[in-house]
Design a protein around this motif. Structure first.
Motif, PDB file in Angstrom:
ATOM      1  N   LEU A  90      -6.269  12.143   3.480  1.00 54.43           N
ATOM      2  CA  LEU A  90      -5.156  11.207   3.313  1.00 54.43           C
ATOM      3  C   LEU A  90      -4.215  11.682   2.216  1.00 54.43           C
ATOM      4  O   LEU A  90      -2.992  11.743   2.406  1.00 54.43           O
ATOM      5  CB  LEU A  90      -5.676   9.806   2.994  1.00 54.43           C
ATOM      6  N   VAL A  91      -4.780  12.045   1.068  1.00 51.58           N
ATOM      7  CA  VAL A  91      -3.958  12.491  -0.061  1.00 51.58           C
ATOM      8  C   VAL A  91      -3.174  13.754   0.286  1.00 51.58           C
ATOM      9  O   VAL A  91      -1.990  13.881  -0.049  1.00 51.58           O
ATOM     10  CB  VAL A  91      -4.846  12.737  -1.304  1.00 51.58           C
ATOM     11  N   SER A  92      -3.815  14.686   0.988  1.00 51.51           N
ATOM     12  CA  SER A  92      -3.178  15.969   1.263  1.00 51.51           C
ATOM     13  C   SER A  92      -2.270  15.948   2.486  1.00 51.51           C
ATOM     14  O   SER A  92      -1.593  16.942   2.771  1.00 51.51           O
ATOM     15  CB  SER A  92      -4.238  17.071   1.430  1.00 51.51           C
ATOM     16  N   PHE A  93      -2.222  14.818   3.199  1.00 46.34           N
ATOM     17  CA  PHE A  93      -1.365  14.718   4.376  1.00 46.34           C
ATOM     18  C   PHE A  93      -0.188  13.774   4.206  1.00 46.34           C
ATOM     19  O   PHE A  93       0.751  13.811   5.006  1.00 46.34           O
ATOM     20  CB  PHE A  93      -2.175  14.259   5.594  1.00 46.34           C
ATOM     21  N   VAL A  94      -0.212  12.903   3.185  1.00 46.03           N
ATOM     22  CA  VAL A  94       0.836  11.881   3.105  1.00 46.03           C
ATOM     23  C   VAL A  94       2.236  12.463   2.912  1.00 46.03           C
ATOM     24  O   VAL A  94       3.229  11.824   3.271  1.00 46.03           O
ATOM     25  CB  VAL A  94       0.543  10.840   1.997  1.00 46.03           C
ATOM     26  N   TRP A  95       2.339  13.677   2.376  1.00 47.46           N
ATOM     27  CA  TRP A  95       3.665  14.300   2.238  1.00 47.46           C
ATOM     28  C   TRP A  95       4.340  14.462   3.598  1.00 47.46           C
ATOM     29  O   TRP A  95       5.573  14.477   3.691  1.00 47.46           O
ATOM     30  CB  TRP A  95       3.552  15.670   1.563  1.00 47.46           C
ATOM     31  N   GLN A  96       3.531  14.571   4.671  1.00 52.79           N
ATOM     32  CA  GLN A  96       4.100  14.763   5.995  1.00 52.79           C
ATOM     33  C   GLN A  96       4.862  13.536   6.485  1.00 52.79           C
ATOM     34  O   GLN A  96       5.728  13.652   7.355  1.00 52.79           O
ATOM     35  CB  GLN A  96       3.003  15.103   7.016  1.00 52.79           C
ATOM     36  N   VAL A  97       4.546  12.361   5.948  1.00 55.15           N
ATOM     37  CA  VAL A  97       5.198  11.144   6.424  1.00 55.15           C
ATOM     38  C   VAL A  97       6.697  11.153   6.104  1.00 55.15           C
ATOM     39  O   VAL A  97       7.526  11.081   7.019  1.00 55.15           O
ATOM     40  CB  VAL A  97       4.492   9.889   5.874  1.00 55.15           C
ATOM     41  N   PRO A  98       7.102  11.243   4.824  1.00 56.86           N
ATOM     42  CA  PRO A  98       8.546  11.315   4.569  1.00 56.86           C
ATOM     43  C   PRO A  98       9.176  12.592   5.127  1.00 56.86           C
ATOM     44  O   PRO A  98      10.341  12.585   5.530  1.00 56.86           O
ATOM     45  CB  PRO A  98       8.650  11.258   3.040  1.00 56.86           C
ATOM     46  N   PHE A  99       8.414  13.673   5.170  1.00 59.23           N
ATOM     47  CA  PHE A  99       8.926  14.931   5.714  1.00 59.23           C
ATOM     48  C   PHE A  99       9.296  14.778   7.189  1.00 59.23           C
ATOM     49  O   PHE A  99      10.396  15.159   7.609  1.00 59.23           O
ATOM     50  CB  PHE A  99       7.879  16.033   5.533  1.00 59.23           C
ATOM     51  N   CYS A 100       8.390  14.187   7.985  1.00 53.17           N
ATOM     52  CA  CYS A 100       8.652  14.017   9.416  1.00 53.17           C
ATOM     53  C   CYS A 100       9.716  12.947   9.674  1.00 53.17           C
ATOM     54  O   CYS A 100      10.534  13.101  10.585  1.00 53.17           O
ATOM     55  CB  CYS A 100       7.357  13.656  10.148  1.00 53.17           C
ATOM     56  N   LEU A 101       9.705  11.872   8.894  1.00 54.58           N
ATOM     57  CA  LEU A 101      10.751  10.867   9.042  1.00 54.58           C
ATOM     58  C   LEU A 101      12.130  11.467   8.738  1.00 54.58           C
ATOM     59  O   LEU A 101      13.122  11.142   9.393  1.00 54.58           O
ATOM     60  CB  LEU A 101      10.480   9.687   8.107  1.00 54.58           C
ATOM     61  N   TRP A 138       9.713  12.266  -0.365  1.00 55.86           N
ATOM     62  CA  TRP A 138      10.048  10.838  -0.340  1.00 55.86           C
ATOM     63  C   TRP A 138      11.481  10.614  -0.846  1.00 55.86           C
ATOM     64  O   TRP A 138      12.281   9.944  -0.198  1.00 55.86           O
ATOM     65  CB  TRP A 138       9.047  10.058  -1.186  1.00 55.86           C
ATOM     66  N   PHE A 139      11.794  11.200  -2.007  1.00 59.69           N
ATOM     67  CA  PHE A 139      13.112  10.966  -2.589  1.00 59.69           C
ATOM     68  C   PHE A 139      14.208  11.758  -1.883  1.00 59.69           C
ATOM     69  O   PHE A 139      15.340  11.286  -1.784  1.00 59.69           O
ATOM     70  CB  PHE A 139      13.073  11.254  -4.089  1.00 59.69           C
ATOM     71  N   ALA A 140      13.880  12.947  -1.374  1.00 60.99           N
ATOM     72  CA  ALA A 140      14.858  13.690  -0.574  1.00 60.99           C
ATOM     73  C   ALA A 140      15.176  12.923   0.709  1.00 60.99           C
ATOM     74  O   ALA A 140      16.343  12.820   1.119  1.00 60.99           O
ATOM     75  CB  ALA A 140      14.322  15.079  -0.237  1.00 60.99           C
ATOM     76  N   GLY A 141      14.152  12.362   1.332  1.00 57.87           N
ATOM     77  CA  GLY A 141      14.352  11.568   2.534  1.00 57.87           C
ATOM     78  C   GLY A 141      15.139  10.303   2.268  1.00 57.87           C
ATOM     79  O   GLY A 141      15.958   9.879   3.095  1.00 57.87           O
ATOM     80  N   ARG A 142      14.892   9.709   1.126  1.00 62.60           N
ATOM     81  CA  ARG A 142      15.648   8.513   0.719  1.00 62.60           C
ATOM     82  C   ARG A 142      17.150   8.808   0.702  1.00 62.60           C
ATOM     83  O   ARG A 142      17.955   8.049   1.247  1.00 62.60           O
ATOM     84  CB  ARG A 142      15.213   8.087  -0.686  1.00 62.60           C
ATOM     85  N   LYS A 143      17.514   9.900   0.045  1.00 65.89           N
ATOM     86  CA  LYS A 143      18.926  10.269  -0.079  1.00 65.89           C
ATOM     87  C   LYS A 143      19.534  10.530   1.295  1.00 65.89           C
ATOM     88  O   LYS A 143      20.646  10.078   1.605  1.00 65.89           O
ATOM     89  CB  LYS A 143      19.074  11.510  -0.964  1.00 65.89           C
ATOM     90  N   LEU A 144      18.814  11.280   2.121  1.00 68.85           N
ATOM     91  CA  LEU A 144      19.319  11.596   3.448  1.00 68.85           C
ATOM     92  C   LEU A 144      19.456  10.331   4.292  1.00 68.85           C
ATOM     93  O   LEU A 144      20.438  10.175   5.028  1.00 68.85           O
ATOM     94  CB  LEU A 144      18.379  12.593   4.130  1.00 68.85           C
ATOM     95  N   TYR A 145      18.477   9.428   4.196  1.00 66.99           N
ATOM     96  CA  TYR A 145      18.508   8.202   4.994  1.00 66.99           C
ATOM     97  C   TYR A 145      19.688   7.313   4.583  1.00 66.99           C
ATOM     98  O   TYR A 145      20.361   6.737   5.435  1.00 66.99           O
ATOM     99  CB  TYR A 145      17.189   7.464   4.822  1.00 66.99           C
ATOM    100  N   GLU A 146      19.943   7.228   3.280  1.00 68.82           N
ATOM    101  CA  GLU A 146      21.070   6.431   2.823  1.00 68.82           C
ATOM    102  C   GLU A 146      22.393   6.982   3.357  1.00 68.82           C
ATOM    103  O   GLU A 146      23.272   6.218   3.784  1.00 68.82           O
ATOM    104  CB  GLU A 146      21.100   6.387   1.288  1.00 68.82           C
ATOM    105  N   ARG A 147      22.522   8.307   3.367  1.00 68.11           N
ATOM    106  CA  ARG A 147      23.750   8.907   3.893  1.00 68.11           C
ATOM    107  C   ARG A 147      23.870   8.683   5.402  1.00 68.11           C
ATOM    108  O   ARG A 147      24.967   8.425   5.909  1.00 68.11           O
ATOM    109  CB  ARG A 147      23.754  10.420   3.616  1.00 68.11           C
TER     110      ARG A 147
END
Length: 254
Positions: A141-152, A241-250
């Motif tokens: 779980l810990v080593s895979f959660v980065w994939q969630v914001p990455f894939c979104l 997570w934060f890179a995805g946040r910025k992209l999603y807002e735009r």
């Protein structure tokens, strides 16, 4: 943030996500029980994190992200909240589904292993302890959660099917090779498979992590790799997570 997580959960309660969360871990366990029962436990996990888990995360990210995108993200613009909070809710919702899937594969592996060993008198060539399987589940779980914001994030850029192909293809290739290197923690796709070498004793290629097996080296069993792997996974999660946040807002605001 919790309000937006609940909103995503409600929004997707009748989607295919819930079915996939149950079905895909069971497929990994059943296939390994039928095809490689002497290596049942390690193959259940290995087939999961090397092939099915990246596909599962990609699929549910795509399904969770496409609902609003199909409507041009207009429902988000009507909310009296910042789009970044909606993004946070999506990430938390998918992480929750990933955690449920991991719990299912752990429980199913333990139950079927008991049936095979005690009911059918089978012996396993490699049989990780219950504690090792608990640790493996938590570390996956810990080593895979980065994939969630990455894939979104990729889903917002290129759509669900290109994202699915890109994530699964790159993950499989990179995890199989880079996880064997000393710099594995610098490459997010390599972390999970490297940690599983020392925790449940299986190499990325599915072979037992023991001398004489192809790609084996003694350093792969070194548990000192676990802490750097955890730290790197958390850092990658924060970055995406934060890179995805910025992209999603735009994307929402056009």
């Amino acid at each position: 943030m919790h309000r937006f997580y609940k909103a995503e959960k409600l929004k997707n309660c009748h989607s295919a996500i819930g079915k996939l969360t149950i079905l895909m871990p069971l497929i990994s366990v059943i296939l390994s029980a039928v095809l490689t029962n002497r290596f049942f436990t390690i193959d259940s996990y290995n087939w999961w994190y090397m092939m099915l888990f990246p596909g599962f995360v990609s699929l549910i990210c795509g399904l969770a992200g496409q609902r609003d995108k199909k409507m041009g993200n207009r429902p988000i613009l009507t909310l009296p909240e910042e789009p970044k909070h909606v993004w946070d809710g999506k990430v938390l919702y998918v992480i929750r589904e990933a955690a449920v899937a991991l719990i299912i594969i752990f429980a199913a592996s333990v139950v079927i292993a008991a049936i095979l060993q005690k009911g059918m008198q089978m012996s396993f060539a490699v049989n990780p302890s219950l504690g090792s399987q608990v640790a493996a589940t938590a570390l996956l779980l810990v080593s895979f959660v980065w994939q969630v914001p990455f894939c979104l994030m990729l889903q917002q850029i290129m759509g669900i099917f290109p994202m699915l192909l890109l994530n699964m293809g790159t993950y499989f290739v990179i995890a199989a090779s880079a996880s064997l290197k000393s710099y594995f923690f610098l490459i997010p796709q390599a972390i999970a498979s490297r940690l599983m070498c020392s925790v449940i004793g299986v190499l990325p290629n599915g072979l037992p992590a023991r001398p004489g097996e192809m790609t084996f080296s003694q350093e792969l069993l070194d548990t000192s790799a676990i802490l750097p792997g955890i730290a790197a996974s958390v850092i990658w999660l924060v970055v995406f997570w934060f890179a995805g946040r910025k992209l999603y807002e735009r994307a929402v605001r056009g």
